[in-house]
Scaffold this motif. Sequence first.
Motif, PDB file in Angstrom:
ATOM      1  N   PHE A   1      -5.313   6.955  -8.278  1.00 51.68           N
ATOM      2  CA  PHE A   1      -3.995   7.365  -7.773  1.00 51.68           C
ATOM      3  C   PHE A   1      -4.088   7.917  -6.362  1.00 51.68           C
ATOM      4  CE2 PHE A   1      -2.635   7.751 -12.374  1.00 51.68           C
ATOM      5  CZ  PHE A   1      -1.839   6.624 -12.301  1.00 51.68           C
ATOM      6  N   ILE A   2      -5.139   8.715  -6.127  1.00 49.50           N
ATOM      7  CA  ILE A   2      -5.321   9.301  -4.791  1.00 49.50           C
ATOM      8  C   ILE A   2      -5.506   8.183  -3.760  1.00 49.50           C
ATOM      9  CG2 ILE A   2      -6.931  10.621  -3.341  1.00 49.50           C
ATOM     10  CD1 ILE A   2      -7.256  12.507  -5.774  1.00 49.50           C
ATOM     11  N   TRP A   3      -6.320   7.163  -4.139  1.00 53.09           N
ATOM     12  CA  TRP A   3      -6.547   6.037  -3.218  1.00 53.09           C
ATOM     13  C   TRP A   3      -5.257   5.287  -2.930  1.00 53.09           C
ATOM     14  CZ3 TRP A   3      -9.880   4.958   0.240  1.00 53.09           C
ATOM     15  CH2 TRP A   3     -11.167   5.515   0.144  1.00 53.09           C
ATOM     16  N   VAL A   4      -4.482   5.007  -3.981  1.00 55.32           N
ATOM     17  CA  VAL A   4      -3.210   4.288  -3.798  1.00 55.32           C
ATOM     18  C   VAL A   4      -2.277   5.098  -2.897  1.00 55.32           C
ATOM     19  CG1 VAL A   4      -1.121   3.488  -4.975  1.00 55.32           C
ATOM     20  CG2 VAL A   4      -3.371   2.963  -5.932  1.00 55.32           C
ATOM     21  N   ALA A   5      -2.223   6.411  -3.178  1.00 57.05           N
ATOM     22  CA  ALA A   5      -1.359   7.288  -2.373  1.00 57.05           C
ATOM     23  C   ALA A   5      -1.804   7.284  -0.917  1.00 57.05           C
ATOM     24  CB  ALA A   5      -1.385   8.711  -2.941  1.00 57.05           C
ATOM     25  N   ALA A   6      -3.135   7.323  -0.707  1.00 53.22           N
ATOM     26  CA  ALA A   6      -3.657   7.345   0.669  1.00 53.22           C
ATOM     27  C   ALA A   6      -3.308   6.058   1.402  1.00 53.22           C
ATOM     28  CB  ALA A   6      -5.171   7.555   0.637  1.00 53.22           C
ATOM     29  N   ILE A   7      -3.417   4.918   0.689  1.00 59.56           N
ATOM     30  CA  ILE A   7      -3.115   3.626   1.319  1.00 59.56           C
ATOM     31  C   ILE A   7      -1.634   3.540   1.662  1.00 59.56           C
ATOM     32  CG2 ILE A   7      -2.979   1.134   0.906  1.00 59.56           C
ATOM     33  CD1 ILE A   7      -5.643   1.522  -0.732  1.00 59.56           C
ATOM     34  N   ILE A   8      -0.775   3.975   0.718  1.00 54.64           N
ATOM     35  CA  ILE A   8       0.670   3.957   0.980  1.00 54.64           C
ATOM     36  C   ILE A   8       0.976   4.841   2.184  1.00 54.64           C
ATOM     37  CG2 ILE A   8       2.924   4.697   0.079  1.00 54.64           C
ATOM     38  CD1 ILE A   8       1.948   3.728  -2.679  1.00 54.64           C
ATOM     39  N   CYS A   9       0.336   5.989   2.195  1.00 55.63           N
ATOM     40  CA  CYS A   9       0.521   6.942   3.290  1.00 55.63           C
ATOM     41  C   CYS A   9       0.147   6.295   4.626  1.00 55.63           C
ATOM     42  CB  CYS A   9      -0.371   8.152   3.040  1.00 55.63           C
ATOM     43  SG  CYS A   9       0.447   9.689   3.359  1.00 55.63           S
ATOM     44  N   ALA A  10      -0.982   5.600   4.644  1.00 61.92           N
ATOM     45  CA  ALA A  10      -1.451   4.958   5.877  1.00 61.92           C
ATOM     46  C   ALA A  10      -0.469   3.883   6.326  1.00 61.92           C
ATOM     47  CB  ALA A  10      -2.832   4.364   5.653  1.00 61.92           C
ATOM     48  N   ILE A  11       0.045   3.092   5.356  1.00 64.34           N
ATOM     49  CA  ILE A  11       0.996   2.021   5.693  1.00 64.34           C
ATOM     50  C   ILE A  11       2.270   2.612   6.268  1.00 64.34           C
ATOM     51  CG2 ILE A  11       2.474   0.215   4.700  1.00 64.34           C
ATOM     52  CD1 ILE A  11       0.128  -0.356   2.725  1.00 64.34           C
ATOM     53  N   VAL A  12       2.751   3.679   5.610  1.00 62.36           N
ATOM     54  CA  VAL A  12       3.988   4.319   6.090  1.00 62.36           C
ATOM     55  C   VAL A  12       3.774   4.874   7.491  1.00 62.36           C
ATOM     56  CG1 VAL A  12       5.552   6.270   5.719  1.00 62.36           C
ATOM     57  CG2 VAL A  12       4.919   4.815   3.789  1.00 62.36           C
ATOM     58  N   SER A  13       2.632   5.530   7.720  1.00 60.93           N
ATOM     59  CA  SER A  13       2.352   6.092   9.052  1.00 60.93           C
ATOM     60  C   SER A  13       2.341   5.001  10.110  1.00 60.93           C
ATOM     61  CB  SER A  13       0.996   6.798   9.067  1.00 60.93           C
ATOM     62  OG  SER A  13       0.927   7.727   8.033  1.00 60.93           O
ATOM     63  N   LEU A  14       1.689   3.884   9.776  1.00 61.02           N
ATOM     64  CA  LEU A  14       1.593   2.767  10.706  1.00 61.02           C
ATOM     65  C   LEU A  14       2.991   2.225  11.027  1.00 61.02           C
ATOM     66  CD1 LEU A  14      -0.951   1.535  11.927  1.00 61.02           C
ATOM     67  CD2 LEU A  14      -0.701  -0.378  10.318  1.00 61.02           C
ATOM     68  N   ALA A  15       3.812   2.100   9.975  1.00 60.41           N
ATOM     69  CA  ALA A  15       5.181   1.602  10.165  1.00 60.41           C
ATOM     70  C   ALA A  15       5.951   2.545  11.072  1.00 60.41           C
ATOM     71  CB  ALA A  15       5.877   1.465   8.813  1.00 60.41           C
ATOM     72  N   VAL A  16       5.772   3.851  10.859  1.00 56.85           N
ATOM     73  CA  VAL A  16       6.485   4.839  11.686  1.00 56.85           C
ATOM     74  C   VAL A  16       6.030   4.722  13.138  1.00 56.85           C
ATOM     75  CG1 VAL A  16       6.713   7.316  12.165  1.00 56.85           C
ATOM     76  CG2 VAL A  16       6.992   6.465   9.830  1.00 56.85           C
ATOM     77  N   ILE A  17       4.709   4.571  13.335  1.00 55.63           N
ATOM     78  CA  ILE A  17       4.175   4.479  14.702  1.00 55.63           C
ATOM     79  C   ILE A  17       4.697   3.210  15.389  1.00 55.63           C
ATOM     80  CG2 ILE A  17       2.053   4.108  16.050  1.00 55.63           C
ATOM     81  CD1 ILE A  17       0.661   5.987  13.975  1.00 55.63           C
ATOM     82  N   ILE A  18       4.669   2.089  14.668  1.00 52.65           N
ATOM     83  CA  ILE A  18       5.140   0.820  15.258  1.00 52.65           C
ATOM     84  C   ILE A  18       6.629   0.911  15.586  1.00 52.65           C
ATOM     85  CG2 ILE A  18       5.555  -1.634  14.782  1.00 52.65           C
ATOM     86  CD1 ILE A  18       2.858  -1.594  13.229  1.00 52.65           C
ATOM     87  N   THR A  19       7.422   1.450  14.653  1.00 49.94           N
ATOM     88  CA  THR A  19       8.864   1.602  14.912  1.00 49.94           C
ATOM     89  C   THR A  19       9.081   2.477  16.138  1.00 49.94           C
ATOM     90  OG1 THR A  19       9.197   1.507  12.541  1.00 49.94           O
ATOM     91  CG2 THR A  19      11.078   2.223  13.858  1.00 49.94           C
ATOM     92  N   GLY A  20       8.323   3.567  16.203  1.00 46.47           N
ATOM     93  CA  GLY A  20       8.436   4.476  17.343  1.00 46.47           C
ATOM     94  C   GLY A  20       8.135   3.772  18.645  1.00 46.47           C
ATOM     95  N   MET A  21       7.074   2.924  18.636  1.00 44.05           N
ATOM     96  CA  MET A  21       6.706   2.212  19.865  1.00 44.05           C
ATOM     97  C   MET A  21       7.781   1.208  20.270  1.00 44.05           C
ATOM     98  SD  MET A  21       2.644   1.800  19.296  1.00 44.05           S
ATOM     99  CE  MET A  21       2.373   0.500  20.479  1.00 44.05           C
TER     100      MET A  21
END
Length: 199
Positions: free
Chosen positions: A14-34
């Motif tokens: 669960f921790i791994w899945v949460a971490a991966i989702i977290c990373a994807i969301v962060s990346l999406a936020v960064i790309i949207t921001g750019m």
Amino acid sequence: MTKAFPHRTHTNVFIWVAAIICAIVSLAVIITGMVVFVGYMIIHPRVPFISVTSASLDNLRYDQAGLLEIQMLIVIRAENDNARAHASFSHTSFILSFEGEVLAKLVADPFDVRKNSSTDFNYVVSSSQIPLDPMQMEGVDTSLKRNEIAFDLRGNSRAMWRVGPFRSVKFWCRLECELRFHTSNRTYIKSRRCSSKSK
Ligand SMILES: *[C@@H]1O[C@H](CO)[C@@H](O)[C@H](O)[C@H]1NC(C)=O
Ligand SMILES: *[C@@H]1O[C@H](CO)[C@@H](O)[C@H](O)[C@H]1NC(C)=O
């Protein structure tokens, strides 16, 4: 006493899945921001603004009984300096007053200003005889002596810019200034403060 976790391996998954989702969301936020940032730099939007471009005091009559009569023309300009964005204005409303006495309410229906363009509104304020109290009469006397009379103009308009389907948040364009005239020749004394840009 310590409690054992019977399904430790599951917790790890669960921790791994949460971490991966977290990373994807962060990346999406960064790309949207750019994307938003690059778009912003290309369009380079500027906040539309309103200002008083000119005014004239066409009639100023005042008698010793304390009755004031004025006629005034006020030109309010809505300006959009954006070369790539349209501007929309709404909730446009201003109050003109003298020594706390409301003379007129100046309003406009919602309107658009094209790219790199402006729209002028000519307001003619014609007051009937306004009875002044002794304090206000003193104000007029002082104004006449100083050869300068001031009216208060307060109000605002809500503006936003549009590029294709995109809209900005709405900005308040606020006017809060004095319209000043020479009483001898009734000419308007220009002021840069009668603009929502200067604040
Ligand atoms: C905007 O308008 C001004 C004058 O009205 C003009 O000189 C200028 O070239 C225009 N800019 C663009 C990007 O259209
Ligand atoms: C009006 O009067 C003021 C002060 O007396 C003077 O500075 C101004 O130049 C005059 N304006 C005109 C257009 O006559």
